[in-house]
Design an enzyme around this catalytic site. Structure first.
Site, short mmCIF file in Angstrom:
data_model
loop_
_atom_site.label_atom_id
_atom_site.label_comp_id
_atom_site.label_asym_id
_atom_site.label_seq_id
_atom_site.Cartn_x
_atom_site.Cartn_y
_atom_site.Cartn_z
N GLN A 72 0.82 -1.21 0.00
CA GLN A 72 0.00 0.00 0.00
C GLN A 72 0.86 1.26 0.00
O GLN A 72 0.33 2.36 -0.10
CB GLN A 72 -0.90 0.01 1.25
CG GLN A 72 -1.84 -1.18 1.33
CD GLN A 72 -2.61 -1.25 2.64
OE1 GLN A 72 -2.66 -2.30 3.26
NE2 GLN A 72 -3.24 -0.17 3.07
N ARG A 86 -8.22 -1.07 8.36
CA ARG A 86 -9.28 -0.16 7.89
C ARG A 86 -9.59 0.88 8.97
O ARG A 86 -10.74 1.08 9.37
CB ARG A 86 -10.53 -0.94 7.50
CG ARG A 86 -11.33 -0.22 6.41
CD ARG A 86 -12.37 -1.05 5.73
NE ARG A 86 -13.04 -0.22 4.74
CZ ARG A 86 -13.88 -0.65 3.83
NH1 ARG A 86 -14.17 -1.91 3.76
NH2 ARG A 86 -14.43 0.16 2.96
N GLU A 124 -12.78 4.20 5.92
CA GLU A 124 -12.79 3.32 7.08
C GLU A 124 -13.90 3.65 8.08
O GLU A 124 -14.08 2.92 9.04
CB GLU A 124 -11.44 3.43 7.79
CG GLU A 124 -11.22 4.80 8.36
CD GLU A 124 -9.76 5.07 8.71
OE1 GLU A 124 -8.89 4.50 8.04
OE2 GLU A 124 -9.53 5.83 9.64
#
Ligand code: CDP
Length: 788
Positions: free
Chosen positions: A222, A372, A742
């Site tokens: 990521q 998240r 999130e």
């Protein structure tokens, strides 16, 4: 928000379809495992069956005799290059491969390199490792007791398993508020270890090209730029300097924080490729993924809340023990070992708060990833939302009314919290009112009263959460010293089409669409004419990556700022073309016209062409800009969720009958994508509330290491989500936008837990730790004598 652009242009507020979906739904995405290179070798990993054991001997002879097996790499091999240990993102150290002992079950022990995936797996089965089991420390409380076996014997001066102590807030004021309080409540809350369980596991293809002296790694990360820098810092001494490393994050099948850290498999694959000069592929299987990496939460919390007898909240006090496993490999900003847990005063106007967190080592894989979640916000929200509900029930006040009374009021923004955060904007009562109206709150309470008379168990739970996303302002936020800005680089081509590149990396959030929409909004170039690229460190500007819902608050802002630089230059070119002064031009998305003479105008496409063919003398050709955006503050999205549950007295099964989610992420770029984010997030909030938990037995065997035991909710268990929104723009973000990815995962578990406790409060139940499984509820009902 009024739409500024037409549907054809597709700027902010348009629900345009995702540009990336045609390739995904046709199976034409390129994930790491789709990368196949000539002569590629395969890596598979031998893992420890023990949670804590000395390695006495590794016998590779049978493995290397298997046809196709080329080598078995051990910690001793890596030690020759000083690559057997590596730093974690929290400046702790982590083994790549062990030399002396293993520290958790499923830890990497050796790696087999072979010509096929199957030969590699056969090789793994044939490696013989002799272990001498050591005492195992599973419980973090016991880990800190005097006399507990010291786990990190590699750290010469370490005499215990305590990692760090961290505290925040004013202790004296908080203690005084508790002494003076009319009512206090106290609760132990355990938020268990869970796993992100992305569709795609972790993996990489490492290719060291000896001729060109260049390492290319396609990997599930990521944060590709950070990984490149970390690789260079760790392996620069063996010739892998940063300009010789190219990290490519291709399509990623879900990250959720689990693909931020550097895992040993990546490093071993790179080492194997450098040593052999061949491409090497390593892809975890599902059980390796579930047992060895991508773990989150694991907070043991004791929380106390104080109030006056009229129901005004006054103070919050929290003590937490954080179980990090054998190393602190959490992906937090450096200054915040407990992430942003100190946003735990939530949506409430508390005058005093104090929070303490202690980190402990145990014989488990490292945890602490921001699943998240903006670095421990989920833990913070769960705690405050549970505590507020307990206090409301304790005082005999309706939980909605109690929240309304204690919310930070709209006129108090920007609001400085007792723990030092400056909330940018909010209207918490607005979101809760909307949620109550949507679900028919008053009617549900009447129904509940009726049902209670009949002995039926129905509960209504609220979670009015405040998030904190967009890490982060460089004065406070860095990872390994790298400031947490993010970037956008835009090039407008002569024909008016564009490419925009970013330092972030989508893992399914739809960036190719929404970033194009930001440019469309700012420049009037249709979103379909804008190509968005992320994830290739050779082409994208440096950025810190995508996690913690930071893409819109940081890189989205960079997109707006870079667009505005382009607009400034475009104005000068338009003035030249229209023979007018720049300040006499009026901008509307897609064109400049002369003030008072709207027919005299130039479109952005005409201006782009002129930037390469007819630009003013003395001006550089081209129409390009780059922005590295350092946010002045974080953004504070919020929402109010209401959940209705029915509990089966015979089985303890909790059925979520209705769930209304009202979110506020400021100005919305793409309403359809936001709704999709909320739907997915709610399902990922339902999961830990009712189903998911990774636990360990007393000798460190993982429970929940396969999908037989780790229960992901499917469509069958997932209720119909009813979503809506309010819009409270962020005053400091150039687009007024806040993050959203999130929010639902952060906000949902408390709404569900609060609903279950609401159904059972009259029976004397005060709290249930998540996951709220049928056996847990059934046992409670049995103890209270109400099972059927
Ligand atoms: O960092 P990450 O992409 O996970 O999270 P985010 O910034 O919250 O964005 C998730 C998705 O929602 C992206 O495609 C955003 O562009 C979109 N979004 C939006 O359309 N409007 C907002 N106000 C916030 C996010």
């Amino acid at each position: 928000m009024a739409l500024k652009t037409s549907p054809e242009v597709g700027g902010m507020g348009h629900s345009i379809k995702r540009k990336e979906d045609p390739r995904f739904i046709r199976g034409k995405g390129t994930y790491v495992d789709d990368v196949v290179l000539p002569g590629m070798l395969y890596l598979d990993i031998v893992r420890s069956p023990f949670a804590h054991a000395k390695i006495k001997k590794i016998d590779i002879s049978k493995a290397t005799a298997i046809p196709g097996v080329l080598a078995v790499i051990t910690g001793q091999d890596l030690a020759k290059y000083n690559l057997h240990w590596m730093p974690t993102l929290m400046s702790d150290t982590q083994m790549v491969l062990p030399v002396e002992k293993v520290m958790y079950q499923a830890q990497e022990v050796a790696a087999v390199l072979a010509t096929t995936r199957y030969a590699a797996a056969d090789g793994v089965a044939a490696v013989e490792v002799e272990y001498e089991p050591l005492p195992v420390v599973v419980d973090p409380k016991k880990a800190l007791e005097p006399g507990a076996p010291v786990l990190r014997t590699d750290k010469k001066d370490k005499k215990d398993n305590h990692i760090w102590h961290w505290e925040w807030g004013n202790k004296a004021d908080t203690d005084r508020a508790f002494t003076e309080a009319d009512v206090t409540v106290k609760q132990d809350i355990y938020i268990p270890r869970i796993h992100v369980a992305s569709i795609e596991t972790c993996g990489c293809v490492a290719h060291f090209d000896k001729v060109n002296d260049k390492l290319t790694v396609w990997m599930t990360t990521q944060a590709p730029h950070v990984i490149r820098t970390v690789f260079a810092l760790v392996a620069g001494h063996v010739g892998l300097e940063e300009h010789k490393i190219r990290i490519i994050s291709p399509d990623i099948g879900g990250g959720f924080g689990g693909k931020v850290p550097v895992y040993p498999g990546y490093v071993i694959a790179v080492a194997a490729s450098v040593l052999t000069g061949k491409p090497v592929k390593w892809i975890e299987d599902r059980m390796e993924n579930l047992q060895a990496d991508s773990f989150a939460r694991n907070y043991h919390i004791t929380a106390e809340l104080a109030a006056t007898k009229d129901g005004t909240l006054t103070a919050l006090r929290i003590k937490t023990l954080a179980d990090h496993g054998y190393t602190d490999a959490a992906a937090n900003p450096s200054k915040f070992p407990a992430g942003l847990f100190h946003v735990c005063t939530g949506s409430y106007d508390l005058k005093a708060a104090h929070v303490e967190v202690d980190g402990a080592y145990t014989n488990k894989p490292p945890g602490g990833i921001a699943y998240r979640c903006s670095f421990r916000v989920t833990e913070a929200v769960h705690t405050i939302e549970r505590m507020v509900d307990i206090m409301a029930h304790q005082l005999g006040t309706d939980p909605a009314e109690f929240r309304m009374k204690n919310f930070i009021k709209p006129e108090q923004f920007p609001y400085k919290s007792a723990l030092g955060w400056e909330y940018d904007s909010g209207n918490y009562a607005g979101a809760l009112h909307k949620a109550m109206d949507t679900i028919g709150y008053a009617e549900l309470r009447r129904e509940q009263a009726e049902k209670r008379k009949r002995g039926e168990l129905m509960g209504i739970g609220i979670s009015s959460f405040t998030e904190i996303v967009g890490a982060g302002p460089s004065k406070h936020f860095d990872i390994l010293g790298l400031k947490m800005f993010d970037s956008c680089e835009i090039r407008i081509h002569p024909t008016g089409k564009a490419i925009a590149r970013f330092g972030t990396k989508s893992q399914g959030q739809g960036h190719e669409t929404t970033y194009a929409q930001i440019l469309a909004e700012e420049l009037g170039i249709p979103a379909k004419d804008i190509k968005v690229e992320e994830g290739d460190t050779d082409t994208a500007p440096y950025g810190l990556g995508t996690y913690a819902s930071r893409s819109t608050p940081v890189a989205g802002a960079a997109a707006a700022m870079a667009s505005r630089k382009i607009q400034d230059k475009a104005r000068k070119i338009a003035a030249h073309l229209l023979e007018a002064a720049p300040e006499d031009l009026v901008w509307e998305p897609g064109k400049f016209s002369v003030k008072g003479a709207p027919n005299r105008s130039k479109t952005i496409q005409e201006i782009a062409f002129a930037a390469y063919t007819n630009h003013p003398q003395g001006m550089e050709a081209g129409l390009e800009a780059v922005s590295y955006y350092d946010p002045p503050n974080l953004t504070y999205p919020f929402g109010s969720y209401i959940c209705v549950v029915d509990i089966d007295k015979g089985t303890g099964d909790v059925k979520v009958r209705r769930f209304v989610a009202i979110d506020d992420c400021g100005n919305i770029i793409n309403p359809m994508i936001v709704q999709g984010q909320v739907h997915g997030g709610l399902s990922m909030g339902l999961a830990p509330a009712l189903f998911e938990e990774i636990s360990y037995d007393e000798i460190g065997n993982v429970q929940g290491g396969s999908f037989i035991d780790y229960l992901l909710p499917t469509a069958v268990e997932t209720p119909k989500w009813e979503t809506g929104h309010t819009v409270t723009p962020s005053p400091h973000h150039p687009l007024g936008a806040k993050g959203v990815g999130e929010s639902a995962t952060v906000g949902a578990p408390a709404a569900i837990a609060n609903a279950v406790v609401d159904a059972l409060w009259h029976l004397g139940v005060r709290h249930i730790d998540i996951p709220i499984t049928p056996p847990k509820v059934w046992r409670l009902l049995r103890d209270k004598g109400v099972t059927e």
